[in-house]
Scaffold this active site. Structure first.
Site: not given
Lengths: 525, 271
Positions: B244, B216, B94
């Protein structure tokens, strides 16, 4: 087992009607079991949720992100989360605040998430209130900080204003002082003229004293004063301070009794500032004692302290005024009651200078009409220095005489009046009102002494001094710098530029004459 | 304060190249627990917490420094200096995928590969670009964070319910991987979700794998395709996963995709 003995609802009924929402989902969130309590809270039929919606589909976007970044990973790693607070979206679009506990369980090799959910509308509102209160507190704190900064800024501007004011007031004082000194050299037949001159003289002294005090106080509060401390013999320093006040004491027909320590007592003090402390106290005593009074100046050692006391039998101090006596402007109120009230600058200066020296000052009085005593306590010097006394200015030594004097000052009144004064004393004095003329005249006139104002229109006095030093006659000339500020930096600049002496306006004529007469007066004084 | 303490760095094993794992917004290095063992036997590994997260030194959280991802990238380069042997394989989740990318643009010689797990160069929709969120969505997230950290007062980790069937996890009951100072969490969220590094993608020279979940919310498939199109020579690998965190919920597929990519580069020798 209890359900067989007690009339409780069935387990199925208990699940459906539990006072909390109960759900089970697959690990990716798909709802596979839900009770009617939860369905009622979110406005959906069970069949609209089962195998059709994930629990995260019921969340706000913020809640979905929080699910993804926080409680989904926690469920994965810890297999449980507690007290997660989210908004669920009711079918009609309303947000319903809910608190979630969840655990991950395995049933027949398949993992599920099991949820218990509570509606927390009151708690949510309370939280909002708390957050709003915190926001308000933060805003108020910031406003307070801004207001304090504004106050400090206003205070700085006040200090700067006072310093500028004092400086500006000094400028006209210089020529006035010169003129009064000039008048003193004249013999007036008319007694009224004589009286008028003396009034002018006394008021000039007073005015100069006030303006100097104002300048000092404002510069101290701007943090621009640094002490030049040295080991100082208390008896000698007190003697000089008393001598300096002799005229004021005599003018009011007071009797000044000085008692000095018999053994040498040394303090670590700036001689100029120490003298200011004592002189201010003596002036104060003279001022607040009716004519013909008695003043006692005493210096002694008490333990590790030097104690200086100035006592009088004057008007005294009312008890209620004692605590604020050393505050600036404290005498404004009290001053209404007595003819000689003032700004309270002198005592404020005494306290500040004393504290700068690491000492303290206190005031004592039996009450109105009972006289006053001011006591200054200063730490003793660690290193007694027998030669220290020689640093105190001694205006008695003089020998040679400089005859041709050039005065360079763009304030023509100041220049002219000083020139007239010097001429009256028998000097040959000329004036120039800018730097260029000054440099030229210094050479043409073969000036033996040059009195230089530092703030000239075309060049600084320091530049004039440097230019003068280049010429043959200028090499041996006595150069005296003249400024309205009188700060340490000015003195250093003056020395660097090749000036022999540094004076602050208005000029102390006695000292100037002493220097012109060739005295070995301490240039730093 | 040492870099080890500042970032709670844990380094172990031997074998080149070093693999560095960096967690994303929300939790801490514990997130790598399922992926890390698959690499730890053949490589030196380095795990750390971003300053402000996990067991990092919260007192090192400087709001100005960490007001952009460059502050974190600077920390990463310092960690590489101290703990890595030679250029590294970097695995970032991320926001840390972008942090690694920024560091690699600045010091490309320190990286041999960048594995981006669920990356997004910008979360906010902008014209044709669909990041998935609007500005008001992010405000909603900040509000949710605020409500939750209000429940999790500064001294309390969230109460964790027991897991009697998995007693080995009990040590975690007193710990939360997602606990941090609420003010820092909000600031970090704002910096993370308002960052826009789309313009940096074209400057990447490190071989890059974009490892994406099929479903996601934070990194929709369109974002992965956008990155593939803009990072020169990059590879996109989509794993079948909802959420995620494919490294948590689909670790096997994530390991496979990563190893396949590294093998192509000749950076890992086992199957």
């Amino acid at each position: 087992m209890d359900s067989e003995q007690r009339p409780l609802s069935s387990i199925d009924e208990a699940f459906e009607r539990a006072p909390c929402g109960l759900l089970a989902t697959t690990v990716d969130g798909m709802i596979v079991r839900v009770n009617s309590t939860f369905c009622g809270w979110v406005g959906y039929q069970a069949q609209e949720l089962l195998e059709k919606r994930r629990i995260q589909d019921l969340l706000t976007i913020g809640g979905k992100v929080f699910h993804q970044t926080h409680w989904a990973p926690l469920l994965q790693m810890q297999r449980s989360v507690a007290e997660v607070k989210v908004d669920m979206i009711h079918r009609d679009g309303q947000k319903v605040p809910m608190l979630i506990n969840a655990a991950r369980r395995r049933h027949a090799d398949v993992e599920y998430n099991e949820f218990a959910v509570l509606v927390v509308i009151d708690r949510h509102q309370y939280e909002r209130e708390l957050l709003r209160a915190r926001e308000k507190a933060e805003v108020a704190l910031e406003e307070k900080r801004v207001a304090e900064e504004a106050l400090r800024e206003a205070d700085r501007r006040k200090d700067a204003f006072m310093a500028t004011l004092a400086h500006e007031l000094r400028n006209p004082l210089a020529p006035m002082r010169n003129v009064v000194d000039l008048l003193r050299l004249k013999n007036f037949a008319d007694p009224q003229l004589l009286w008028a001159r003396d009034v002018l003289d006394r008021q000039m002294v007073q005015m100069t004293h006030l303006v100097d005090g104002l300048l000092e106080v404002s510069r101290i509060s701007e943090g621009k004063i640094t002490l030049r401390r040295e080991s100082l013999d208390l008896a000698t320093a007190l003697k000089y301070a008393a001598e300096a006040c002799q005229s004021i004491v005599a003018a009011a027909s007071h009797t000044l009794t000085v008692a000095l320590p018999h053994q040498p007592v040394f303090i670590n003090a700036d001689p100029t500032r120490f003298s200011q402390i004592v002189q201010n106290l003596l002036n104060n005593a003279a001022k607040y004692t009716p004519d013909g009074g008695a003043i006692w100046l005493t210096g002694r050692r008490e333990g590790e302290q030097a104690v200086i006391s100035v006592r009088d039998n004057g008007i005294g101090i009312a008890t209620e005024h004692l605590p604020s006596l050393f505050e600036m402007f404290s005498q404004l109120g009290a001053g209404l009651e007595r003819s000689q009230g003032g700004l309270g600058i002198g005592l404020s200066l005494v306290r500040t200078l004393t504290e700068l020296h690491g000492g303290s000052v206190s005031a004592h009085s039996g009450g109105a009409g009972l006289g006053s005593e001011f006591i200054v306590r200063l730490p003793l010097s660690n290193e007694p220095d027998a030669t220290a006394a020689s640093h105190v200015p001694d205006p008695s030594a003089r020998n040679a005489t400089r005859h041709r004097v050039l005065i360079v000052d763009d304030n023509e009144d100041a220049a002219e009046s000083l020139a007239m004064l010097l001429q009256a004393e028998g000097y040959d004095a000329r004036t120039a009102s800018d730097g260029k003329t000054g440099v030229r005249l210094a050479d043409e006139f073969s000036a033996e002494a040059i009195i230089l104002d530092i703030g000239l229109p075309d060049m600084t006095g320091y530049e004039v001094a440097q230019a003068v030093r280049q010429s043959q006659s200028g090499k041996s000339a006595l150069v005296i710098a003249l400024t309205g500020w009188g700060q340490k930096q000015d003195k250093q600049d003056a020395e660097l530029a090749g000036c022999d002496f540094h004076f602050t306006k208005p000029v102390d004529l006695g000292r100037l004459l002493a220097i012109l007469a060739g005295g070995s007066v301490d240039p730093a004084a | 304060m040492s870099i080890q303490e500042r970032n709670n760095v844990h380094s172990s094993g031997a074998g080149s190249p070093t693999i560095v794992f960096a967690h994303g917004f929300g939790c801490d290095q514990t997130m790598w627990r399922y992926l890390h063992p698959d690499f730890a036997n053949r490589h030196k590994t380095v795990l750390f917490d971003l300053v402000g997260s996990g067991q990092s030194d919260l007192s090192a959280y400087d709001y100005a420094k960490y007001g952009s991802l460059h502050g974190y990238a600077a920390d990463l380069l310092e960690i590489l200096d101290e703990f890595a042997s030679g250029p590294v394989i970097y695995v970032g989740h991320s926001v840390s995928a972008m942090i690694g990318m920024i560091a690699a643009i600045e010091a490309p010689e320190r990286f041999v590969a960048n594995v981006m797990v669920g990356p997004s160069p910008s979360f906010i929709n902008d014209g044709e670009y669909v990041g998935g969120f609007t500005r008001s969505d992010i405000d909603g997230l900040l509000e949710t964070l605020e409500s939750n950290y209000l429940g999790w007062s500064s001294t309390m980790a969230p109460v964790i319910m027991g897991s009697p069937d998995q007693p080995e996890l009990s040590v975690e009951l007193t710990n939360s991987f997602c606990r941090t100072d609420p003010e820092i969490a909000k600031h970090f969220a704002r910096v993370t979700f308002l960052a826009d590094h789309r313009a940096d993608l074209a400057r990447v020279t490190t071989p890059t794998l974009i490892l994406q979940s099929s479903d996601d919310l934070l990194a929709p498939l369109g974002v992965g395709e956008y990155m593939l199109a803009h990072i020169p020579g990059s590879t996109l690998s989509v794993v079948d996963n909802v959420g995620h965190c494919p490294h948590l919920s689909a670790p096997c597929a994530s390991v496979d995709a990563t190893k396949a990519f590294l093998r192509q580069l000749g950076l890992t020798d086992h199957g």
